[in-house]
Scaffold this active site. Structure first.
Site, PDB file in Angstrom:
ATOM      1  NE  ARG A   1      -2.102   0.511   3.894  1.00  0.00           N
ATOM      2  CZ  ARG A   1      -1.393   1.066   4.890  1.00  0.00           C
ATOM      3  NH1 ARG A   1      -1.019   2.324   4.826  1.00  0.00           N
ATOM      4  NH2 ARG A   1      -1.059   0.349   5.954  1.00  0.00           N
TER       5      ARG A   1
ATOM      6  CG  HIS B   1      -5.405   2.152   7.391  1.00  0.00           C
ATOM      7  ND1 HIS B   1      -5.624   0.905   6.851  1.00  0.00           N
ATOM      8  CD2 HIS B   1      -6.483   2.424   8.195  1.00  0.00           C
ATOM      9  CE1 HIS B   1      -6.789   0.434   7.310  1.00  0.00           C
ATOM     10  NE2 HIS B   1      -7.317   1.335   8.112  1.00  0.00           N
TER      11      HIS B   1
ATOM     12  CE1 TYR C   1       2.111   1.972   8.608  1.00  0.00           C
ATOM     13  CE2 TYR C   1       1.114   3.665   9.986  1.00  0.00           C
ATOM     14  CZ  TYR C   1       1.104   2.894   8.842  1.00  0.00           C
ATOM     15  OH  TYR C   1       0.095   3.045   7.926  1.00  0.00           O
TER      16      TYR C   1
END
Length: 361
Positions: A262, A266, A275
């Site tokens: 991705r 998100h 992260y």
């Protein structure tokens, strides 16, 4: 000493993901899959261009406040387009909240696709028109829906197949275990396509799974499994097409893990820089699925600037249609939240509806 029988080995995936095209768009030497026909590859390219433009437009609409939220699937087009293109009209698709590109590839109106994310209605399209289940927001609940519909189809004498899309995080849910178990027991004609993009929101794979791969989980349910390069649209199409054929012929379910990534966060509510390292994103940008198939088509003389410009123009017109549709104000009735939940509303539901009506007076 424990040995693996030939029957057990037949259920296991390969050590490395199956691929037809390298990251540079070159034909993989001695591929284990048949290359799709040229017209299929050109169709995959066109649909991926449209899908990426749709994704960028939806992301922009979120920033403009026209959408409440949008989970981008940029970088995962090979999975969504390649898998859906392998279905036939009689088959069913059960997507997640990140699979809007899969929906528009299936033929669902783009504005109707975004209605849920806009907050205008529980579901913006008729699931029976294109045989597309509602986009699943709770993780993995769609896996059970897919198995149920596939199992029911066999009882009704139909030869339709169900494709369910799920992410790597959904494989940690109990619903996925139950769905795979009963799909194996019933030999249901269903394909589980796991889009392993490396993170369940911000949780990396290393904290989700101890198996050699997610595809290895299939053997526990007696379900044959395949590991495929999820950024290779030709390979994803070939693998899903083969699984669909097997399911239609009575071969039962298949679990497919597609390794992908991705590129965006998100959702618009997420800060992915907290992260993951930018170098990781740069690595995957170099394995872009759209660049990959375009390089291959150009090397074969199947795609030139004229044809590519025509596809880009079609994509811009597609995005314009999305903007026009989403700029229209939605006349939503708050009481609709309580309609169609049950055939006969429960006392608690009636009480909640009355409370909302009182607050809105």
């Amino acid at each position: 000493m424990t040995t693996v029988t030939s029957a057990e080995r037949a259920l296991l995936p390969t050590d490395e993901p199956l691929a037809l095209l390298s990251a540079a768009g070159e034909l993989v030497a001695d591929p284990a899959l048949p290359m799709p026909a040229d017209e299929v590859l050109l169709d995959l390219h066109r649909k991926m261009v449209l899908g990426r433009r749709f994704d960028a437009q939806a992301t922009a609409l979120t920033k403009q406040g026209r959408l409440a939220v949008y989970p981008s699937s940029r970088g995962q087009e090979a999975c969504e387009v390649g898998a859906v293109a392998a279905l036939e009209e009689r088959d069913w698709l059960f997507p997640t909240y990140r699979d809007s590109v899969a929906l528009v590839t299936r033929g669902v109106d783009p504005v109707e696709t975004l209605t849920l994310l806009q907050g205008g209605w529980h579901l913006g399209y008729d699931p029976y028109e294109h045989r597309v289940g509602p986009q699943c927001t709770p993780l993995a609940t769609n896996t059970l829906h897919a198995v149920g519909v596939a199992h029911a189809a066999r009882f009704k004498g139909e030869d339709s197949v169900a494709l369910v899309l799920l992410g790597d995080g959904a494989t940690s849910e109990g619903d996925t275990h139950e769905a795979l178990n009963f799909a194996g027991v019933w030999q249901a004609p269903v394909i589980f396509l796991v889009q392993n993009n490396g993170y369940a929101i911000s949780v990396p794979m290393s904290k989700q799974n101890a198996a050699p791969s997610l595809a290895h989980k299939g053997i526990g349910y007696g379900v044959p499994s395949v590991l495929v390069d999820g950024n290779d649209p030709a390979a994803v199409y070939a693998v899903v097409r083969d699984a669909v054929r097997a399911a239609r012929e009575g071969g039962g379910p298949t679990l497919i893990e597609a390794r992908t990534y991705r590129i965006e966060a998100h959702t618009n509510a997420d800060d992915a820089n907290r992260y993951r390292d930018p170098s990781e994103v740069a690595y995957w940008l170099g394995r872009d699925p759209l660049d990959r198939i375009e390089a291959y088509l150009r090397s074969r003389g199947l795609l030139d600037d004229t044809r590519r410009d025509a596809v880009l123009a079609e994509a811009e017109a597609f995005a314009s249609k999305v903007r026009d549709g989403m700029n229209a104000e939605v006349a939503a009735d708050p009481a609709d939240l309580f309609r169609h939940v049950y055939a006969e509303p429960t006392p608690a539901l009636r009480e909640q509806a009355a409370q909302l009506a009182e607050e809105l007076r």
